[in-house]
Motif scaffolding. Structure first.
Motif, PDB file in Angstrom:
ATOM      1  N   TYR A 118      55.657  51.332  -7.706  1.00  0.00           N
ATOM      2  CA  TYR A 118      54.434  51.889  -8.259  1.00  0.00           C
ATOM      3  C   TYR A 118      54.305  53.328  -7.827  1.00  0.00           C
ATOM      4  CZ  TYR A 118      52.856  49.981  -3.777  1.00  0.00           C
ATOM      5  OH  TYR A 118      52.750  49.627  -2.466  1.00  0.00           O
ATOM      6  N   GLY A 119      53.709  54.068  -8.649  1.00  0.00           N
ATOM      7  CA  GLY A 119      53.551  55.491  -8.408  1.00  0.00           C
ATOM      8  C   GLY A 119      52.991  56.122  -9.650  1.00  0.00           C
ATOM      9  N   ALA A 120      53.440  57.288  -9.930  1.00  0.00           N
ATOM     10  CA  ALA A 120      52.955  57.992 -11.103  1.00  0.00           C
ATOM     11  C   ALA A 120      54.092  58.796 -11.695  1.00  0.00           C
ATOM     12  CB  ALA A 120      51.797  58.894 -10.710  1.00  0.00           C
ATOM     13  N   SER A 121      53.798  59.461 -12.780  1.00  0.00           N
ATOM     14  CA  SER A 121      54.835  60.227 -13.452  1.00  0.00           C
ATOM     15  C   SER A 121      55.318  61.404 -12.621  1.00  0.00           C
ATOM     16  CB  SER A 121      54.321  60.719 -14.810  1.00  0.00           C
ATOM     17  OG  SER A 121      53.186  61.542 -14.613  1.00  0.00           O
ATOM     18  N   GLY A 122      54.572  61.808 -11.594  1.00  0.00           N
ATOM     19  CA  GLY A 122      54.980  62.924 -10.760  1.00  0.00           C
ATOM     20  C   GLY A 122      56.066  62.592  -9.749  1.00  0.00           C
ATOM     21  N   VAL A 123      56.386  61.306  -9.589  1.00  0.00           N
ATOM     22  CA  VAL A 123      57.414  60.897  -8.635  1.00  0.00           C
ATOM     23  C   VAL A 123      58.787  61.143  -9.257  1.00  0.00           C
ATOM     24  CG1 VAL A 123      58.382  58.965  -7.346  1.00  0.00           C
ATOM     25  CG2 VAL A 123      55.910  59.175  -7.584  1.00  0.00           C
ATOM     26  N   LEU A 124      59.610  61.936  -8.561  1.00  0.00           N
ATOM     27  CA  LEU A 124      60.942  62.247  -9.087  1.00  0.00           C
ATOM     28  C   LEU A 124      62.011  61.276  -8.626  1.00  0.00           C
ATOM     29  CD1 LEU A 124      61.312  66.131  -9.008  1.00  0.00           C
ATOM     30  CD2 LEU A 124      60.908  64.641 -10.947  1.00  0.00           C
ATOM     31  N   ASP A 125      61.812  60.645  -7.462  1.00  0.00           N
ATOM     32  CA  ASP A 125      62.870  59.809  -6.920  1.00  0.00           C
ATOM     33  C   ASP A 125      62.275  58.757  -5.992  1.00  0.00           C
ATOM     34  OD1 ASP A 125      65.430  58.931  -6.508  1.00  0.00           O
ATOM     35  OD2 ASP A 125      66.107  60.691  -5.405  1.00  0.00           O
ATOM     36  N   TYR A 126      63.059  57.715  -5.769  1.00  0.00           N
ATOM     37  CA  TYR A 126      62.712  56.658  -4.828  1.00  0.00           C
ATOM     38  C   TYR A 126      63.907  56.458  -3.902  1.00  0.00           C
ATOM     39  CZ  TYR A 126      58.951  55.492  -8.066  1.00  0.00           C
ATOM     40  OH  TYR A 126      57.840  55.551  -8.864  1.00  0.00           O
ATOM     41  N   LEU A 127      63.636  56.296  -2.606  1.00  0.00           N
ATOM     42  CA  LEU A 127      64.684  56.025  -1.624  1.00  0.00           C
ATOM     43  C   LEU A 127      64.312  54.782  -0.829  1.00  0.00           C
ATOM     44  CD1 LEU A 127      65.588  59.411   0.128  1.00  0.00           C
ATOM     45  CD2 LEU A 127      67.064  58.012  -1.273  1.00  0.00           C
ATOM     46  N   LEU A 128      65.304  53.935  -0.573  1.00  0.00           N
ATOM     47  CA  LEU A 128      65.069  52.789   0.298  1.00  0.00           C
ATOM     48  C   LEU A 128      65.121  53.247   1.752  1.00  0.00           C
ATOM     49  CD1 LEU A 128      67.183  49.933  -1.326  1.00  0.00           C
ATOM     50  CD2 LEU A 128      64.707  50.070  -1.130  1.00  0.00           C
ATOM     51  N   LYS A 129      64.142  52.833   2.526  1.00  0.00           N
ATOM     52  CA  LYS A 129      64.087  53.241   3.936  1.00  0.00           C
ATOM     53  C   LYS A 129      65.263  52.701   4.735  1.00  0.00           C
ATOM     54  CE  LYS A 129      59.300  52.746   3.839  1.00  0.00           C
ATOM     55  NZ  LYS A 129      58.122  52.188   4.460  1.00  0.00           N
ATOM     56  N   GLN A 130      65.746  51.533   4.380  1.00  0.00           N
ATOM     57  CA  GLN A 130      66.849  50.943   5.133  1.00  0.00           C
ATOM     58  C   GLN A 130      68.142  51.727   4.983  1.00  0.00           C
ATOM     59  OE1 GLN A 130      66.765  47.092   3.363  1.00  0.00           O
ATOM     60  NE2 GLN A 130      68.343  47.554   1.874  1.00  0.00           N
ATOM     61  N   ASN A 131      68.267  52.530   3.947  1.00  0.00           N
ATOM     62  CA  ASN A 131      69.485  53.310   3.701  1.00  0.00           C
ATOM     63  C   ASN A 131      69.327  54.781   4.059  1.00  0.00           C
ATOM     64  OD1 ASN A 131      70.639  50.980   2.682  1.00  0.00           O
ATOM     65  ND2 ASN A 131      70.090  51.473   0.581  1.00  0.00           N
ATOM     66  N   LEU A 132      68.282  55.124   4.781  1.00  0.00           N
ATOM     67  CA  LEU A 132      68.029  56.533   5.067  1.00  0.00           C
ATOM     68  C   LEU A 132      69.064  57.110   6.017  1.00  0.00           C
ATOM     69  CD1 LEU A 132      64.184  56.947   5.508  1.00  0.00           C
ATOM     70  CD2 LEU A 132      65.602  57.544   3.559  1.00  0.00           C
ATOM     71  N   SER A 133      69.502  58.299   5.671  1.00  0.00           N
ATOM     72  CA  SER A 133      70.363  59.090   6.543  1.00  0.00           C
ATOM     73  C   SER A 133      69.991  60.544   6.319  1.00  0.00           C
ATOM     74  CB  SER A 133      71.839  58.857   6.201  1.00  0.00           C
ATOM     75  OG  SER A 133      72.135  59.397   4.928  1.00  0.00           O
ATOM     76  N   ALA A 134      70.444  61.397   7.199  1.00  0.00           N
ATOM     77  CA  ALA A 134      70.165  62.826   7.040  1.00  0.00           C
ATOM     78  C   ALA A 134      70.729  63.336   5.720  1.00  0.00           C
ATOM     79  CB  ALA A 134      70.749  63.602   8.212  1.00  0.00           C
ATOM     80  N   ASP A 135      71.946  62.901   5.379  1.00  0.00           N
ATOM     81  CA  ASP A 135      72.566  63.347   4.129  1.00  0.00           C
ATOM     82  C   ASP A 135      71.812  62.842   2.907  1.00  0.00           C
ATOM     83  OD1 ASP A 135      74.553  64.751   5.425  1.00  0.00           O
ATOM     84  OD2 ASP A 135      75.967  63.073   5.387  1.00  0.00           O
ATOM     85  N   ALA A 136      71.364  61.586   2.936  1.00  0.00           N
ATOM     86  CA  ALA A 136      70.620  61.031   1.791  1.00  0.00           C
ATOM     87  C   ALA A 136      69.311  61.784   1.582  1.00  0.00           C
ATOM     88  CB  ALA A 136      70.357  59.544   2.001  1.00  0.00           C
ATOM     89  N   LEU A 137      68.604  62.064   2.672  1.00  0.00           N
ATOM     90  CA  LEU A 137      67.352  62.811   2.558  1.00  0.00           C
ATOM     91  C   LEU A 137      67.593  64.221   2.031  1.00  0.00           C
ATOM     92  CD1 LEU A 137      65.574  61.710   5.849  1.00  0.00           C
ATOM     93  CD2 LEU A 137      64.886  61.120   3.527  1.00  0.00           C
ATOM     94  N   TYR A 138      68.592  64.891   2.588  1.00  0.00           N
ATOM     95  CA  TYR A 138      68.877  66.266   2.156  1.00  0.00           C
ATOM     96  C   TYR A 138      69.334  66.306   0.701  1.00  0.00           C
ATOM     97  CZ  TYR A 138      70.717  70.980   2.045  1.00  0.00           C
ATOM     98  OH  TYR A 138      70.957  72.279   1.705  1.00  0.00           O
ATOM     99  N   ASN A 139      70.178  65.365   0.298  1.00  0.00           N
ATOM    100  CA  ASN A 139      70.618  65.333  -1.100  1.00  0.00           C
ATOM    101  C   ASN A 139      69.462  65.068  -2.050  1.00  0.00           C
ATOM    102  OD1 ASN A 139      73.299  65.933  -0.573  1.00  0.00           O
ATOM    103  ND2 ASN A 139      73.860  63.793  -0.322  1.00  0.00           N
ATOM    104  N   THR A 140      68.545  64.215  -1.652  1.00  0.00           N
ATOM    105  CA  THR A 140      67.366  63.963  -2.472  1.00  0.00           C
ATOM    106  C   THR A 140      66.524  65.225  -2.619  1.00  0.00           C
ATOM    107  OG1 THR A 140      67.281  61.634  -1.888  1.00  0.00           O
ATOM    108  CG2 THR A 140      65.225  62.626  -2.626  1.00  0.00           C
ATOM    109  N   VAL A 141      66.303  65.903  -1.521  1.00  0.00           N
ATOM    110  CA  VAL A 141      65.530  67.154  -1.566  1.00  0.00           C
ATOM    111  C   VAL A 141      66.231  68.170  -2.458  1.00  0.00           C
ATOM    112  CG1 VAL A 141      64.752  69.130  -0.199  1.00  0.00           C
ATOM    113  CG2 VAL A 141      64.426  66.810   0.669  1.00  0.00           C
ATOM    114  N   LYS A 142      67.512  68.361  -2.232  1.00  0.00           N
ATOM    115  CA  LYS A 142      68.280  69.356  -2.983  1.00  0.00           C
ATOM    116  C   LYS A 142      68.277  69.045  -4.480  1.00  0.00           C
ATOM    117  CE  LYS A 142      72.657  69.206  -2.447  1.00  0.00           C
ATOM    118  NZ  LYS A 142      74.032  69.245  -1.963  1.00  0.00           N
ATOM    119  N   ASN A 143      68.556  67.797  -4.847  1.00  0.00           N
ATOM    120  CA  ASN A 143      68.612  67.433  -6.263  1.00  0.00           C
ATOM    121  C   ASN A 143      67.241  67.496  -6.929  1.00  0.00           C
ATOM    122  OD1 ASN A 143      71.378  67.032  -6.136  1.00  0.00           O
ATOM    123  ND2 ASN A 143      71.169  64.863  -5.661  1.00  0.00           N
TER     124      ASN A 143
END
Length: 161
Positions: A118-143
């Motif tokens: 759930y969210g709204a049209s302003g949400v660009l991406d979703y990440l699972l907390k269990q798979n979080l890593s520095a690279d995943a967060l940075y790639n999400t921000v960058k993309n």
């Protein structure tokens, strides 16, 4: 036909396609959630990013979000889905209706892939907390920044026509 395509194609500047390359400016990231332990985990992962300096602020409720937005100018926002459906929708409504924050990319951090997103049209991406890593967060921000910058650029080109 190919001449027509070449003439009508839009060249997107390199700064938009690669917004973080050799950029000395820090990224300002706002973390929103109601669980300090989970937000501290995300904060630690963001501190592990080597390619870019990241400055973070944390907000725990709608009031503190408004306070942070007055004193802090975020480039990116992570929202923990544990704040609840109503609070998430209200936060997204506030962010998308505010002139200062409507173009800021938002990613929702999900606890489970089995829950409805759930969210709204302003949400660009979703990440699972269990798979979080520095690279995943940075790639999400960058993309997400690349996508939002491209949207703004194309919108401005369209308005000029």
């Amino acid at each position: 036909m190919s001449n027509l395509l070449r003439q009508s194609s839009v060249k997107i500047p390199d700064a938009i396609m690669n917004p973080n390359a050799q950029n000395p400016n820090p990224l300002n990231v706002l973390l929103i959630g109601n669980n300090p332990i989970e937000l501290s985990t995300v904060l630690e992962k963001l501190k592990q990013v080597r390619n870019r300096k990241i400055i973070t602020e944390i907000a725990f409720d709608l009031r503190s979000i408004v306070e942070r937005l007055i004193s802090f100018d975020p480039n990116f926002i992570f929202i923990d889905d544990n704040i609840g459906r109503k609070e998430l929708q209200e936060t997204m409504r506030q962010l998308s209706s505010n002139k200062k924050t409507k173009d800021i990319p938002v990613t929702v951090l999900k606890s489970s892939n089995y829950q409805e997103a759930y969210g709204a049209s302003g949400v660009l991406d979703y990440l699972l907390k269990q798979n979080l890593s520095a690279d995943a967060l940075y790639n999400t921000v960058k993309n997400s920044l690349r996508f939002r910058n491209t949207q703004r650029y194309l919108h401005n080109i369209y308005k000029k026509r």
